[in-house]
Scaffold this active site. Structure first.
Site, PDB file in Angstrom:
ATOM      1  N   TYR A   1      26.564 -43.431-100.229  1.00 25.72           N
ATOM      2  CA  TYR A   1      27.102 -43.948 -98.958  1.00 25.72           C
ATOM      3  C   TYR A   1      27.355 -45.452 -99.046  1.00 25.72           C
ATOM      4  CZ  TYR A   1      26.944 -46.054 -94.307  1.00 25.72           C
ATOM      5  OH  TYR A   1      27.218 -46.827 -93.210  1.00 25.72           O
TER       6      TYR A   1
ATOM      7  N   LYS B   1      30.880 -47.618 -98.923  1.00 22.98           N
ATOM      8  CA  LYS B   1      31.168 -48.652 -97.922  1.00 22.98           C
ATOM      9  C   LYS B   1      31.448 -49.986 -98.616  1.00 22.98           C
ATOM     10  CE  LYS B   1      31.063 -48.538 -93.972  1.00 22.98           C
ATOM     11  NZ  LYS B   1      32.110 -48.209 -92.955  1.00 22.98           N
TER      12      LYS B   1
ATOM     13  N   THR C   1      28.321 -52.119 -93.019  1.00 25.71           N
ATOM     14  CA  THR C   1      26.860 -51.931 -92.909  1.00 25.71           C
ATOM     15  C   THR C   1      26.087 -52.946 -93.756  1.00 25.71           C
ATOM     16  OG1 THR C   1      25.101 -50.374 -93.493  1.00 25.71           O
ATOM     17  CG2 THR C   1      27.113 -50.193 -94.748  1.00 25.71           C
ATOM     18  N   ASP C   2      24.836 -53.176 -93.369  1.00 23.94           N
ATOM     19  CA  ASP C   2      23.963 -54.037 -94.182  1.00 23.94           C
ATOM     20  C   ASP C   2      23.556 -53.353 -95.491  1.00 23.94           C
ATOM     21  OD1 ASP C   2      22.167 -52.133 -93.180  1.00 23.94           O
ATOM     22  OD2 ASP C   2      20.799 -53.591 -92.267  1.00 23.94           O
ATOM     23  N   GLU C   3      23.749 -52.022 -95.579  1.00 21.49           N
ATOM     24  CA  GLU C   3      23.278 -51.299 -96.777  1.00 21.49           C
ATOM     25  C   GLU C   3      24.037 -51.713 -98.039  1.00 21.49           C
ATOM     26  OE1 GLU C   3      22.323 -47.211 -96.491  1.00 21.49           O
ATOM     27  OE2 GLU C   3      21.655 -47.368 -94.430  1.00 21.49           O
TER      28      GLU C   3
HETATM   29  P1  NAD Z   1      29.320 -41.385 -87.099  1.00 16.78           P
HETATM   30  O1  NAD Z   1      29.090 -40.564 -88.321  1.00 16.78           O
HETATM   31  O2  NAD Z   1      28.536 -41.098 -85.871  1.00 16.78           O
HETATM   32  O3  NAD Z   1      30.866 -41.293 -86.680  1.00 16.78           O
HETATM   33  C1  NAD Z   1      31.916 -41.359 -87.615  1.00 16.78           C
HETATM   34  C2  NAD Z   1      33.189 -40.865 -86.939  1.00 16.78           C
HETATM   35  O4  NAD Z   1      34.263 -40.978 -87.887  1.00 16.78           O
HETATM   36  C3  NAD Z   1      33.125 -39.400 -86.498  1.00 16.78           C
HETATM   37  O5  NAD Z   1      33.625 -39.258 -85.194  1.00 16.78           O
HETATM   38  C4  NAD Z   1      34.019 -38.681 -87.521  1.00 16.78           C
HETATM   39  O6  NAD Z   1      34.659 -37.528 -86.985  1.00 16.78           O
HETATM   40  C5  NAD Z   1      35.022 -39.777 -87.854  1.00 16.78           C
HETATM   41  N1  NAD Z   1      35.652 -39.595 -89.168  1.00 16.78           N
HETATM   42  C6  NAD Z   1      35.046 -39.263 -90.339  1.00 16.78           C
HETATM   43  N2  NAD Z   1      35.951 -39.188 -91.330  1.00 16.78           N
HETATM   44  C7  NAD Z   1      37.158 -39.505 -90.772  1.00 16.78           C
HETATM   45  C8  NAD Z   1      38.474 -39.620 -91.294  1.00 16.78           C
HETATM   46  N3  NAD Z   1      38.746 -39.374 -92.578  1.00 16.78           N
HETATM   47  N4  NAD Z   1      39.467 -39.964 -90.445  1.00 16.78           N
HETATM   48  C9  NAD Z   1      39.220 -40.183 -89.125  1.00 16.78           C
HETATM   49  N5  NAD Z   1      37.993 -40.071 -88.591  1.00 16.78           N
HETATM   50  C10 NAD Z   1      36.965 -39.751 -89.400  1.00 16.78           C
HETATM   51  O7  NAD Z   1      29.149 -42.890 -87.567  1.00 16.78           O
HETATM   52  P2  NAD Z   1      28.622 -44.148 -86.727  1.00 16.78           P
HETATM   53  O8  NAD Z   1      27.149 -44.204 -86.843  1.00 16.78           O
HETATM   54  O9  NAD Z   1      29.267 -44.168 -85.409  1.00 16.78           O
HETATM   55  O10 NAD Z   1      29.200 -45.337 -87.646  1.00 16.78           O
HETATM   56  C11 NAD Z   1      30.498 -45.876 -87.400  1.00 16.78           C
HETATM   57  C12 NAD Z   1      30.790 -46.943 -88.440  1.00 16.78           C
HETATM   58  O11 NAD Z   1      29.802 -47.952 -88.368  1.00 16.78           O
HETATM   59  C13 NAD Z   1      30.767 -46.423 -89.872  1.00 16.78           C
HETATM   60  O12 NAD Z   1      31.802 -47.068 -90.576  1.00 16.78           O
HETATM   61  C14 NAD Z   1      29.411 -46.837 -90.395  1.00 16.78           C
HETATM   62  O13 NAD Z   1      29.448 -47.045 -91.787  1.00 16.78           O
HETATM   63  C15 NAD Z   1      29.202 -48.127 -89.652  1.00 16.78           C
HETATM   64  N6  NAD Z   1      27.800 -48.509 -89.389  1.00 16.78           N
HETATM   65  C16 NAD Z   1      26.940 -47.617 -88.820  1.00 16.78           C
HETATM   66  C17 NAD Z   1      25.635 -48.029 -88.513  1.00 16.78           C
HETATM   67  C18 NAD Z   1      24.640 -47.103 -87.848  1.00 16.78           C
HETATM   68  O14 NAD Z   1      23.461 -47.454 -87.740  1.00 16.78           O
HETATM   69  N7  NAD Z   1      25.031 -45.923 -87.376  1.00 16.78           N
HETATM   70  C19 NAD Z   1      25.234 -49.339 -88.814  1.00 16.78           C
HETATM   71  C20 NAD Z   1      26.153 -50.212 -89.419  1.00 16.78           C
HETATM   72  C21 NAD Z   1      27.434 -49.785 -89.681  1.00 16.78           C
HETATM   73  O1  DAU Z   2      21.502 -49.951 -92.064  1.00 20.98           O
HETATM   74  C1  DAU Z   2      22.649 -49.428 -91.458  1.00 20.98           C
HETATM   75  C2  DAU Z   2      22.732 -47.958 -91.741  1.00 20.98           C
HETATM   76  O2  DAU Z   2      21.754 -47.322 -90.918  1.00 20.98           O
HETATM   77  C3  DAU Z   2      24.116 -47.367 -91.477  1.00 20.98           C
HETATM   78  O3  DAU Z   2      25.037 -47.949 -92.358  1.00 20.98           O
HETATM   79  C4  DAU Z   2      24.104 -45.847 -91.671  1.00 20.98           C
HETATM   80  O4  DAU Z   2      25.373 -45.311 -91.323  1.00 20.98           O
HETATM   81  C5  DAU Z   2      23.040 -45.271 -90.753  1.00 20.98           C
HETATM   82  O5  DAU Z   2      22.947 -43.866 -90.946  1.00 20.98           O
HETATM   83  C6  DAU Z   2      21.691 -45.922 -91.024  1.00 20.98           C
HETATM   84  O6  DAU Z   2      21.200 -45.550 -92.342  1.00 20.98           O
HETATM   85  P1  DAU Z   2      19.670 -45.221 -92.595  1.00 20.98           P
HETATM   86  O7  DAU Z   2      19.525 -44.405 -93.814  1.00 20.98           O
HETATM   87  O8  DAU Z   2      18.836 -46.463 -92.514  1.00 20.98           O
HETATM   88  O9  DAU Z   2      19.371 -44.365 -91.247  1.00 20.98           O
HETATM   89  P2  DAU Z   2      18.533 -43.029 -91.019  1.00 20.98           P
HETATM   90  O10 DAU Z   2      18.422 -42.851 -89.535  1.00 20.98           O
HETATM   91  O11 DAU Z   2      19.051 -41.887 -91.815  1.00 20.98           O
HETATM   92  O12 DAU Z   2      17.110 -43.397 -91.583  1.00 20.98           O
HETATM   93  C7  DAU Z   2      16.387 -44.525 -91.097  1.00 20.98           C
HETATM   94  C8  DAU Z   2      15.111 -44.634 -91.901  1.00 20.98           C
HETATM   95  O13 DAU Z   2      14.268 -43.523 -91.562  1.00 20.98           O
HETATM   96  C9  DAU Z   2      15.333 -44.535 -93.388  1.00 20.98           C
HETATM   97  O14 DAU Z   2      14.380 -45.392 -94.040  1.00 20.98           O
HETATM   98  C10 DAU Z   2      15.033 -43.083 -93.725  1.00 20.98           C
HETATM   99  C11 DAU Z   2      13.977 -42.718 -92.704  1.00 20.98           C
HETATM  100  N1  DAU Z   2      13.980 -41.320 -92.246  1.00 20.98           N
HETATM  101  C12 DAU Z   2      15.167 -40.786 -91.830  1.00 20.98           C
HETATM  102  C13 DAU Z   2      15.229 -39.483 -91.375  1.00 20.98           C
HETATM  103  C14 DAU Z   2      16.542 -38.866 -90.935  1.00 20.98           C
HETATM  104  C15 DAU Z   2      12.800 -40.586 -92.193  1.00 20.98           C
HETATM  105  O15 DAU Z   2      11.729 -41.077 -92.542  1.00 20.98           O
HETATM  106  N2  DAU Z   2      12.853 -39.302 -91.733  1.00 20.98           N
HETATM  107  C16 DAU Z   2      14.030 -38.705 -91.342  1.00 20.98           C
HETATM  108  O16 DAU Z   2      14.012 -37.503 -90.959  1.00 20.98           O
END
Ligand code: NAD
Ligand code: DAU
Length: 356
Positions: free
Chosen positions: A158, A162, A132-134
């Protein structure tokens, strides 16, 4: 074949669906099925012999070793993680267990498997770690976007977990020569996104007549990428990425949260107008800010474009419209998540077919 972890989650499941739509190469999907894992998302490939689902933990070394020995994958793609920042603030333990310890154990199992491969297979093998970019921390308004050289400054449990996993992956390349690739992507959105995250939460709350909670002043900035573009970037990095390299992936699409929420409301006003004629915007409710909330993320995705020729296919306008339309067309998927019925999918729909 390829082994994909965490592929019952949002991005991993989209990745598997796209992979099987374009390739005959089989996928073994290892997922623990935490609250975020939803096999209903994969219903269309449930009976597809190219997709084998295994319920299990990336930290279960014996299970991972057995799967590697049995299926002999040419690549492992690691999506498995605890992914929600707010949950990491309330209960960080699971994030350390999966993102740090789990990734470490996965690396150990993969190192042992890779070390015993015949020379040709060993040279061709890849471990792609999805991050992730975080991990780069927070930017000020005028700062340049994150490049791959930006120092790591994670601010939430988180992002710290990561970051730790990224460092382990890097160390396994430098120390043991493990053929790794790492991707750091910005915020994804699109179909099958669990409605705890901003965009799907706003859609489902709006339709349910509930408040739309905006943290703080709503001026935090994120870069948004349509999930299928993230999947195409990962396929491209797997295909052509240089060993040991890191690739930032983003949509060149920075927006403050309140603008995202207003856009979702405007699309719903157009596509599913309220009976009383009022806008969904009236449901916006400013709430207490997230502790330690990062102000701005921005990804410089020029390396992956320059070196691997990847660019996103969707603009934010096209991607967010598709996303809102998808949620409107799939009320049963949302209802099963909200009721918790999705957690029974394994027992009710998969009986006897899971390769655990
Ligand atoms: P998600 O939470 O929707 O899915 C995560 C999956 O991993 C789930 O199906 C969960 O059951 C599984 N899991 C959790 N712990 C596990 C374990 N110990 N063993 C096996 N499986 C396990 O997450 P996502 O949004 O699909 O993100 C996927 C990946 O991409 C993550 O590594 C996250 O850090 C990264 N990522 C997410 C975003 C985003 O915006 N969602 C952006 C950048 C990177
Ligand atoms: O940047 C990549 C990341 O993006 C991933 O690594 C994470 O797995 C993914 O969950 C996401 O993280 P964020 O914290 O940016 O996503 P989230 O959807 O939780 O929140 C997006 C923005 O919106 C953040 O600034 C918090 C804000 N927010 C979020 C929720 C859930 C609100 O204002 N209200 C809300 O109810």
């Amino acid at each position: 074949m390829i082994l994909v972890t965490g592929a019952a989650g949002f991005i991993g499941a989209n990745f598997v669906l796209d992979w099987l739509a374009q390739s005959q190469e089989p996928v073994v999907n290892l997922d623990k099925l935490t609250y975020a894992g939803n096999l209903e998302t994969l219903a269309s490939v449930q009976d597809d012999e190219r997709h084998t689902f295994v319920q299990g933990d990336i930290g279960d070394t014996a299970l991972v070793a057995r799967l590697l020995a049995q299926h002999q994958p040419r690549a492992v793609i690691n999506f498995a993680a605890e992914s929600h920042v707010d949950r990491s603030i309330h209960s960080p333990e699971d994030f350390i267990q999966t993102n740090v310890v789990g990734t470490f154990r996965l690396l150990e199992a993969v190192r042992a498997y890779w070390g015993n491969l015949p020379a040709g297979d060993k040279a061709a093998f890849r471990l792609l770690h999805v991050s992730t970019d975080e991990v780069y921390g927070s930017l000020g308004a005028g700062d340049a976007a994150f490049t791959e050289q930006h120092r790591y400054e994670p601010n939430s449990p988180y992002s710290a977990s990561k970051a730790a996993s990224d460092h382990l992956v890097r160390a396994y390349h430098h120390t043991y020569g493990l053929p790794v690739l790492t991707t750091n992507c910005s915020n994804n959105y699109g179909p099958y996104h669990f409605p705890e995250k901003l965009i799907p939460l706003m859609i489902v709350n709006a339709l349910a007549g509930k408040p739309l909670p905006v943290y703080g002043d709503g001026m935090q900035v994120r870069d948004w990428l349509y999930v299928k573009d993230h999947c195409s970037a990962i396929r491209r990095v797997l295909e052509a990425g240089q060993l040991g390299e890191v690739y930032n992936i983003g949509g060149w699409n920075e927006k403050p949260n309140i603008e995202i929420v207003n856009t979702v409301c405007a699309l719903l006003d157009e596509l599913r107008p309220k009976a009383d004629g009022s806008s969904y915007r009236t449901q916006i409710s400013y709430v207490k800010d997230r502790p330690g909330h990062d102000r701005r993320y921005a990804i410089d995705a020029s390396k992956i474009e320059r070196e691997l020729g990847w660019k996103p296919a969707e603009t934010f306008d096209t991607g967010i419209r598709k996303t809102v339309q998808w949620y409107l067309a799939h009320p049963e998927w949302v209802a099963n998540v909200q009721s918790g019925a999705y957690r029974d999918w394994l027992q009710t729909q998969y009986a006897g077919t899971v390769a655990a």
